[in-house]
Design an enzyme around this catalytic site. Structure first.
Site, PDB file in Angstrom:
ATOM      1  N   CYS A 406       0.832  -1.203   0.000  1.00 42.61           N
ATOM      2  CA  CYS A 406       0.000   0.000   0.000  1.00 42.61           C
ATOM      3  C   CYS A 406       0.874   1.264   0.000  1.00 42.61           C
ATOM      4  O   CYS A 406       1.467   1.568  -1.024  1.00 42.61           O
ATOM      5  CB  CYS A 406      -0.976  -0.052   1.163  1.00 42.61           C
ATOM      6  N   HIS A 532      -3.585  -4.997   0.725  1.00 40.94           N
ATOM      7  CA  HIS A 532      -2.947  -5.515   1.943  1.00 40.94           C
ATOM      8  C   HIS A 532      -3.017  -7.044   1.960  1.00 40.94           C
ATOM      9  O   HIS A 532      -3.977  -7.607   2.501  1.00 40.94           O
ATOM     10  CB  HIS A 532      -3.653  -4.968   3.193  1.00 40.94           C
ATOM     11  N   GLU A 534      -1.506  -9.064   3.742  1.00 45.89           N
ATOM     12  CA  GLU A 534      -1.367  -9.639   5.094  1.00 45.89           C
ATOM     13  C   GLU A 534      -2.704 -10.057   5.701  1.00 45.89           C
ATOM     14  O   GLU A 534      -2.758 -10.951   6.539  1.00 45.89           O
ATOM     15  CB  GLU A 534      -0.639  -8.648   6.028  1.00 45.89           C
TER      16      GLU A 534
HETATM   17  N1  GLN Z   1      -1.957   6.725   2.737  1.00 50.04           N
HETATM   18  C1  GLN Z   1      -2.034   5.929   1.540  1.00 50.04           C
HETATM   19  C2  GLN Z   1      -3.398   6.067   0.881  1.00 50.04           C
HETATM   20  O1  GLN Z   1      -4.365   6.451   1.511  1.00 50.04           O
HETATM   21  C3  GLN Z   1      -1.715   4.482   1.841  1.00 50.04           C
HETATM   22  C4  GLN Z   1      -2.697   3.823   2.763  1.00 50.04           C
HETATM   23  C5  GLN Z   1      -2.213   2.521   3.327  1.00 50.04           C
HETATM   24  O2  GLN Z   1      -1.020   2.246   3.345  1.00 50.04           O
HETATM   25  N2  GLN Z   1      -3.118   1.724   3.819  1.00 50.04           N
HETATM   26  O3  GLN Z   1      -3.524   5.748  -0.276  1.00 50.04           O
END
Ligand code: GLN
Length: 562
Positions: A406, A532, A534
Site C-alpha cells: 500500500c 494488503h 497480510e
Molecule cells: N496513505 C495511503 C493512501 O491512503 C496508503 C494507505 C495505506 O497504506 N493503507 O492511499
C-alpha cells in the site's frame, strides 16, 4: 448432531422476536467471553482458539467483538493509539482481534463481526431522529441494549453459524462496557440460558515475595459479574506459569463453577499452541457439555502445522521499515504473515523493527546490514516517508528482496520515478497536493469526500495478473481478490514512462483502470502491491506473496551471510 438441517429459514425482524426467529435462535448456540482484573489479557486469543476447537468438532462458527469505545469503528484512530486496523472481505475497518479470529479459525468475518458503543449509539440516535421510537423516551435499557442484541442475532442470521462466539472488549467493572453486559445478560434469557455459555477470562497474578499465585482478584471479578446477573459457566485463568490444582479448586468453589470448568491458560512461546493447550485443559469439553454439543475433536491438521512451526531450521532477519514501529501491534497482521511465510519454508523470521525516520542514504548500509529482505508496510501522512523511499532505493540498488504494501508500493513508485525515470520532483498527492509531479494521486471517487470515517477504498477487489509475470507464477492464477484500505492510487499518466523504464505494471483492476501491483523483472523479488495481502494470510496457509518474499529473503540471507 447437524444443527443446520433443523434450522428453519426466518426473516430478521426489527423489534420483538417473531416465532420463526425464536425457532432459528433456538438452534444457534452462543458463547460470550468477558475479561476480568486487567485489560490486554488475551481474551481474543481465547475466543479465537475456542472457535478453532469448535470447528474441529465439526461445527460452523462465527466470531464477533463488542468494543466499548465511542469511535464508530477504529478506522479513524491513530495506529499508535489502537494498533492495526483489520479489514474484512466486505470492507469493514475493525479491531485487530478480528485478525486473530480469522487466523485461528480460518473463517472470513464480515461487517457484522465488530460492534462499538459508538456504532450502537449512532444507530439509536439516527432512529430517534427519524421518529422510529414513536414518541418514547429513548434509554440505554431497552433501546441501546435492544440494538446490541439485534446486532448479535444479525451475525447469527447472516453467517448461519451453529455457534456464535462474542467477545466483550474491556474489563468487568468498566463503566463503558456496562450496556454490553446488560445486553448479553438479557440475550441469554431471550434465547434460553441453555443455549448460552459464559466464559470469564481472569488474570491470576504471581507474587514473587510469597512465591504464590493469587486467586482473590478472580473471585472479586466473578463476584462483580454475578452482581450484574451473569454467572460464568467457565473460568479461564491467565497466568505466566501453571497455577496448580489447589488454586483451580479454590476458584471453582468460591465462584460456583464445576471444578473441570476452571481452565488454565498460561503464557506460551508460540501463540498458535493455545488451541491445543486449552483443549488439553478441557475448554472445549466444558463448553460442549454446557451447550449440549456433540462431535469428536480432530486436531491432526493443526498439530501437523504446529510441528512445521517448530521444525524451522533456518533464521532470517527481515527489516520492517515503518512509521509506527514503536507499537508492534500497528503491524500485527504483517508480522504474522511474515511468520507464516517462514513456517511455509522452514525458517524462523526475526523482524528487525526499523523506524523509517532513521533511514538515510548514509545510515541504510548499517541499518540493513545482514538482512535477508526489506518490507515496507502501509501508513498515512508525509512524516517519515523519505526514509521509506531511501529503503526502497537501497533494496533496489543492492537487489535485496523487497515487498512494498500500500503506502510501501507508493513509496517504491516514487523512488523509481525519481531515480530511474528522472522525475526529480516525484511525490504523492497525499504529501504535496499542489505538486505537478504526483506519481500517486487521489482516486477520482475520493475527490469530494468530506467525512474521513469509512470512506476509503475498502475491502476485497479483483485484480488481473499479467501472464508471465513473477506474481502470476506466485499466485498460479490469472485473477485474484485482495483487500484494500487507501485513498490514493498510482497515477495513470505515468504508466508509459514507468513501463519504458522497465517497471512492470503486472496487476490491474479488471477494467484496466487501476494499477494494483508493480514488479521489477530481473530482480530477485521487488514487488509493490496497492492492497494488503497480510489480511488474507493464515498461519497454516501462507499468502503467496509473503511465502515467496520470505523464501527469497532466506536465499538472499544465506548468500550474503555465508
Ligand atoms: N496513505 C495511503 C493512501 O491512503 C496508503 C494507505 C495505506 O497504506 N493503507 O492511499
Amino acid at each position: 448432531m447437524d444443527l443446520k438441517k433443523k434450522r428453519p429459514f426466518f426473516v430478521f425482524c426489527h423489534r420483538k422476536s417473531s416465532k420463526k426467529e425464536k425457532n432459528y435462535m433456538n438452534h444457534t448456540k452462543y458463547v460470550f467471553v468477558t475479561g476480568g482484573v486487567v485489560s490486554g489479557l488475551g481474551k481474543g486469543i481465547v475466543a479465537a482458539s475456542l472457535g478453532r476447537l469448535l470447528r474441529q468438532r465439526g461445527y460452523s462458527i462465527a466470531v464477533q467483538k463488542l468494543d466499548p469505545y465511542m469511535n464508530v469503528d477504529p478506522g479513524t484512530m491513530n495506529p499508535l493509539e489502537h494498533g492495526e486496523v483489520y479489514v474484512t472481505e466486505d470492507g469493514a475497518e475493525t479491531d485487530l482481534d478480528l485478525g486473530h479470529y480469522e487466523r485461528f479459525t480460518g473463517v472470513n468475518l464480515t461487517k457484522y463481526s465488530n460492534l462499538t458503543s459508538g456504532k450502537v449509539f449512532y444507530s439509536v440516535i439516527e432512529k430517534e431522529r427519524k421518529g422510529e421510537y414513536l414518541g418514547k423516551t429513548v434509554q440505554i435499557i431497552p433501546h441501546v441494549t435492544d440494538e446490541t442484541k439485534r446486532f448479535i442475532r444479525k451475525n447469527a442470521e447472516k453467517t448461519k453459524a451453529d455457534i456464535v462466539i462474542t467477545e466483550i472488549g474491556g474489563t468487568i467493572g468498566d463503566i463503558e462496557s456496562r450496556h454490553f453486559l446488560e445486553a448479553i445478560r438479557q440475550f441469554s434469557f431471550d434465547v434460553g440460558r441453555e443455549n448460552c455459555c459464559f466464559i470469564h477470562v481472569c488474570l491470576v497474578p504471581y507474587i514473587t515475595g510469597s512465591n504464590e499465585y493469587k486467586s482473590k482478584p478472580t473471585q472479586h471479578s466473578v463476584n462483580e459479574l454475578q452482581g450484574i446477573g451473569i454467572t460464568p459457566d467457565v473460568i479461564v485463568l491467565r497466568s505466566d506459569g501453571p497455577v496448580g490444582e489447589e488454586i483451580k479448586r479454590k476458584i471453582a468453589r468460591f465462584c460456583n463453577v464445576d471444578a473441570d470448568c476452571v481452565v488454565s491458560d498460561i503464557t506460551l512461546k508460540c501463540l498458535y499452541d493455545t488451541p491445543v493447550a486449552l483443549h488439553k485443559e478441557g475448554l472445549d469439553k466444558a463448553v460442549a457439555r454446557k451447550l449440549k454439543l456433540g462431535g469428536r475433536i480432530d486436531l491432526k491438521e493443526w498439530r501437523a502445522f504446529l510441528k512445521s512451526v517448530k521444525s524451522a531450521k533456518k533464521t532470517v532477519d527481515i527489516a520492517l521499515v515503518g512509521k509506527y514501529v514503536t507499537l508492534h501491534d500497528a503491524y500485527l497482521s504483517v508480522a504474522e504473515a511474515l511468520n507464516a511465510g517462514g513456517y511455509a519454508c522452514g525458517a524462523r523470521v526475526n523482524i528487525r523493527w526499523v523506524d523509517s525516520e532513521t533511514v538515510t542514504a548514509q545510515t541504510a548500509p548499517v541499518i540493513f546490514a545482514g538482512v535477508g529482505g526489506i518490507i515496507i508496510p502501509g501508513g498515512f501522512g508525509n512524516r517519515a516517508t523519505e526514509g521509506m523511499i531511501q529503503s526502497c532505493r537501497y533494496a533496489r540498488e543492492n537487489d535485496i528482496p523487497c515487498l512494498g504494501i500500500c503506502l510501501g508500493m507508493q513509496m517504491m513508485a516514487i523512488e523509481f520515478a525519481r531515480d530511474v525515470c528522472g522525475l526529480k520532483g516525484a511525490t504523492s498527492g497525499e504529501f504535496e497536493p499542489q505538486s505537478d509531479c504526483k506519481i500517486i494521486d487521489l482516486m477520482n471517487d475520493q475527490k469530494n469526500i468530506e467525512n474521513m470515517g469509512g470512506t476509503m477504498r475498502l475491502g476485497a477487489y479483483d485484480c488481473v495478473l499479467k501472464p508471465g509475470s513473477a506474481v502470476y507464477a506466485m499466485y498460479s492464477r490469472p485473477q485474484i481478490a485482495e483487500r484494500h484500505r487507501h485513498r490514493y492510487e498510482f497515477n495513470n499518466a505515468y504508466r508509459e514512462i514507468f513501463e519504458q523504464n522497465g517497471m512492470s505494471l503486472c496487476g490491474q483492476s479488471p477494467d484496466g483502470k487501476l494499477v494494483e501491483i508493480m514488479e521489477l523483472p530481473g530482480k530477485s523479488f521487488y514487488v509493490g502491491c496497492q492492497f494488503h495481502p497480510e489480511f488474507k494470510s493464515r498461519p497454516d496457509e501462507a499468502h503467496p506473496l509473503f511465502a515467496e518474499f520470505v523464501k527469497k529473503s532466506v536465499q538472499h540471507s544465506m548468500e550474503t551471510n555465508k
